[in-house]
Design a protein around this motif. Structure first.
Motif, PDB file in Angstrom:
ATOM      1  N   ALA A   1      51.498  37.564  33.154  1.00  0.00           N
ATOM      2  CA  ALA A   1      50.502  37.105  32.184  1.00  0.00           C
ATOM      3  C   ALA A   1      50.556  35.603  31.959  1.00  0.00           C
ATOM      4  O   ALA A   1      49.548  34.996  31.589  1.00  0.00           O
ATOM      5  N   LYS A   2      51.678  34.993  32.190  1.00  0.00           N
ATOM      6  CA  LYS A   2      51.811  33.545  31.993  1.00  0.00           C
ATOM      7  C   LYS A   2      50.880  32.751  32.899  1.00  0.00           C
ATOM      8  O   LYS A   2      50.620  31.575  32.656  1.00  0.00           O
ATOM      9  N   ASN A   3      50.362  33.374  33.957  1.00  0.00           N
ATOM     10  CA  ASN A   3      49.441  32.696  34.872  1.00  0.00           C
ATOM     11  C   ASN A   3      47.980  32.945  34.535  1.00  0.00           C
ATOM     12  O   ASN A   3      47.087  32.520  35.278  1.00  0.00           O
TER      13      ASN A   3
ATOM     14  N   GLN B   1      36.975  30.696  39.915  1.00  0.00           N
ATOM     15  CA  GLN B   1      37.937  30.647  41.013  1.00  0.00           C
ATOM     16  C   GLN B   1      39.357  30.911  40.482  1.00  0.00           C
ATOM     17  O   GLN B   1      40.137  31.618  41.121  1.00  0.00           O
ATOM     18  N   ASP B   2      39.684  30.357  39.318  1.00  0.00           N
ATOM     19  CA  ASP B   2      41.001  30.599  38.715  1.00  0.00           C
ATOM     20  C   ASP B   2      41.216  32.082  38.440  1.00  0.00           C
ATOM     21  O   ASP B   2      42.278  32.633  38.702  1.00  0.00           O
TER      22      ASP B   2
ATOM     23  N   PHE C   1      44.005  34.509  40.087  1.00  0.00           N
ATOM     24  CA  PHE C   1      44.941  35.197  39.205  1.00  0.00           C
ATOM     25  C   PHE C   1      44.954  36.694  39.488  1.00  0.00           C
ATOM     26  O   PHE C   1      46.002  37.290  39.738  1.00  0.00           O
ATOM     27  N   ILE C   2      43.781  37.301  39.483  1.00  0.00           N
ATOM     28  CA  ILE C   2      43.682  38.746  39.717  1.00  0.00           C
ATOM     29  C   ILE C   2      44.045  39.078  41.160  1.00  0.00           C
ATOM     30  O   ILE C   2      44.745  40.056  41.433  1.00  0.00           O
ATOM     31  N   GLY C   3      43.598  38.247  42.099  1.00  0.00           N
ATOM     32  CA  GLY C   3      43.899  38.470  43.511  1.00  0.00           C
ATOM     33  C   GLY C   3      45.386  38.441  43.808  1.00  0.00           C
ATOM     34  O   GLY C   3      45.883  39.262  44.582  1.00  0.00           O
TER      35      GLY C   3
END
Length: 89
Positions: A67-69, A3-4, A8-10
């Protein structure tokens, strides 16, 4: 974690910043300068590249902020941010 990664990608895709993303497989071959082929993938300092993502960013700093996420950071991994150089015909 799934889910993470989806979030992130979404979130990057919603902002129309996502070009492509791929998770790399665990099988590979290495070809050396003498054209010798060996099984396996490059492992440096006990680290491997597990995937890549190409994003649209106005600067390296903007890509770093995205990228930090990355969920990989929560798992103890690292993220490397690089510019790309398009190949021309």
């Amino acid at each position: 974690m799934r889910q993470d990664w989806g979030s992130f990608i979404g979130n990057i895709a919603i902002k129309e910043k996502l070009e492509s993303t791929y998770q790399l497989g665990f099988e590979g071959k290495q070809i050396s300068t003498d054209l010798k082929v060996s099984d396996g993938m490059l492992i440096s300092e006990n680290k491997i590249i597990s995937g890549n993502m190409i994003v649209k960013a106005h600067s390296l700093e903007e890509a770093v902020e995205m990228a930090k996420n990355s969920p990989i950071l929560k798992m103890g991994g690292t993220v490397e941010v690089r510019s790309i150089i398009p190949m021309e015909n």
